[in-house]
Design an enzyme around this catalytic site. Sequence first.
Site, short mmCIF file in Angstrom:
data_model
loop_
_atom_site.label_atom_id
_atom_site.label_comp_id
_atom_site.label_asym_id
_atom_site.label_seq_id
_atom_site.Cartn_x
_atom_site.Cartn_y
_atom_site.Cartn_z
N LYS A 216 0.81 -1.22 0.00
CA LYS A 216 0.00 0.00 0.00
C LYS A 216 0.85 1.28 0.00
O LYS A 216 2.03 1.26 0.34
CB LYS A 216 -1.01 -0.04 1.16
N ARG A 250 -3.69 -10.53 4.41
CA ARG A 250 -4.10 -10.41 3.00
C ARG A 250 -2.92 -9.81 2.23
O ARG A 250 -2.60 -8.64 2.43
CB ARG A 250 -5.33 -9.50 2.91
N1 HH2 Z 1 -7.45 -3.94 0.73
C1 HH2 Z 1 -7.79 -3.90 -0.58
C2 HH2 Z 1 -8.88 -4.61 -1.07
N2 HH2 Z 1 -9.61 -5.41 -0.26
N3 HH2 Z 1 -9.99 -6.33 1.90
C3 HH2 Z 1 -9.67 -6.40 3.19
N4 HH2 Z 1 -10.37 -7.20 4.01
N5 HH2 Z 1 -8.62 -5.69 3.73
C4 HH2 Z 1 -7.87 -4.85 2.96
O1 HH2 Z 1 -6.94 -4.20 3.51
C5 HH2 Z 1 -8.18 -4.74 1.56
C6 HH2 Z 1 -9.28 -5.50 1.06
C7 HH2 Z 1 -6.97 -3.04 -1.51
O2 HH2 Z 1 -5.91 -3.80 -2.07
P1 HH2 Z 1 -5.90 -4.41 -3.54
O3 HH2 Z 1 -6.98 -5.45 -3.69
O4 HH2 Z 1 -4.55 -4.89 -3.85
O5 HH2 Z 1 -6.19 -3.19 -4.48
P2 HH2 Z 1 -7.47 -2.72 -5.30
O6 HH2 Z 1 -8.55 -2.45 -4.33
O7 HH2 Z 1 -6.98 -1.50 -6.03
O8 HH2 Z 1 -7.87 -3.84 -6.23
#
Ligand code: HH2
Length: 279
Positions: A216, A250
């Site tokens: 992040k 995660r």
């Molecule tokens: N962070 C993201 C998405 N989903 N779910 C949980 N439970 N906790 C988190 O910290 C979390 C999440 C964001 O990360 P990422 O999926 O890599 O990015 P994007 O939302 O741009 O697809």
Amino acid sequence: MIAEMASEFRLMGVVNVTPDSFSDGGAFLDADDAIAHGRRLAAEGAELLDIGGESTRPGAEPVDEAEELRRVLPVVEALAADTGATVSIDTSKLGVARAALDAGAEFVNDVTAFRTAPELAGLVAERGVECCLMHMLGEPRTMQEAPRYDDVVADVAAFLEERLAFAVSEGVHEERILLDPGIGFGKTIDHNLELLRRLGEIAALGRPVVIGTSRKSFLGRITGRDVTERVPASVATNVVAYLHGARVFRVHDVAATRDALLVTAATVSGRWSPTTTGS
Ligand code: HH2
């Protein structure tokens, strides 16, 4: 506080079937690529595979249900069938969650904690699956515009406690509910660091804590590293989170996180068992 605890932890590998996710957008938009990636993460030690078809990054474009389903369903189906991992659907939409559960998913990860679709709680209850309820201040489009709290940890804990009570009131078994402080979702760098430092106060709510720091932007701000170079920084936060009671991690980088947490857990508990390399 260094938590006293059993050494178990679960790794949740991220599979983003999106064109615009902040760290891997576009890399796995093709279903075959996403499936291969999920299989790789499972082989590296992910017990959970979190499949998402809509980015939640600040400013991301909303995705309609038909498109989200088109992205995630073949991936859910394939990974639920042959990896041995528990497939999690990362969605806030009732229809997407229902179709994913029908296709073999057994976990619902809702970053809006059943606020977008309160009926999701009933679906989770009816199917008897696990769910993760996450804290977010505001909504993805605007959440990083000057977020403010009286006390970030107390405010997040109070929110999660209320959402936990809501889910239970809708029939979800408490043992099936995990809680996540939502690192980066309506939080400054200082908020994120304080949540990690005082994560024990979230763990004290009595449910397993999920933590999502992987790659992040706050890690980029601290280290000056580009998104693909944030693995060591991500691992550091996961070790800290483990020591303060987090139990589900995660992550995009499963292998590196697994090694770090295995050694951390062995050190804390004094218990370990050898891992054979197979060759
Ligand atoms: N962070 C993201 C998405 N989903 N779910 C949980 N439970 N906790 C988190 O910290 C979390 C999440 C964001 O990360 P990422 O999926 O890599 O990015 P994007 O939302 O741009 O697809």
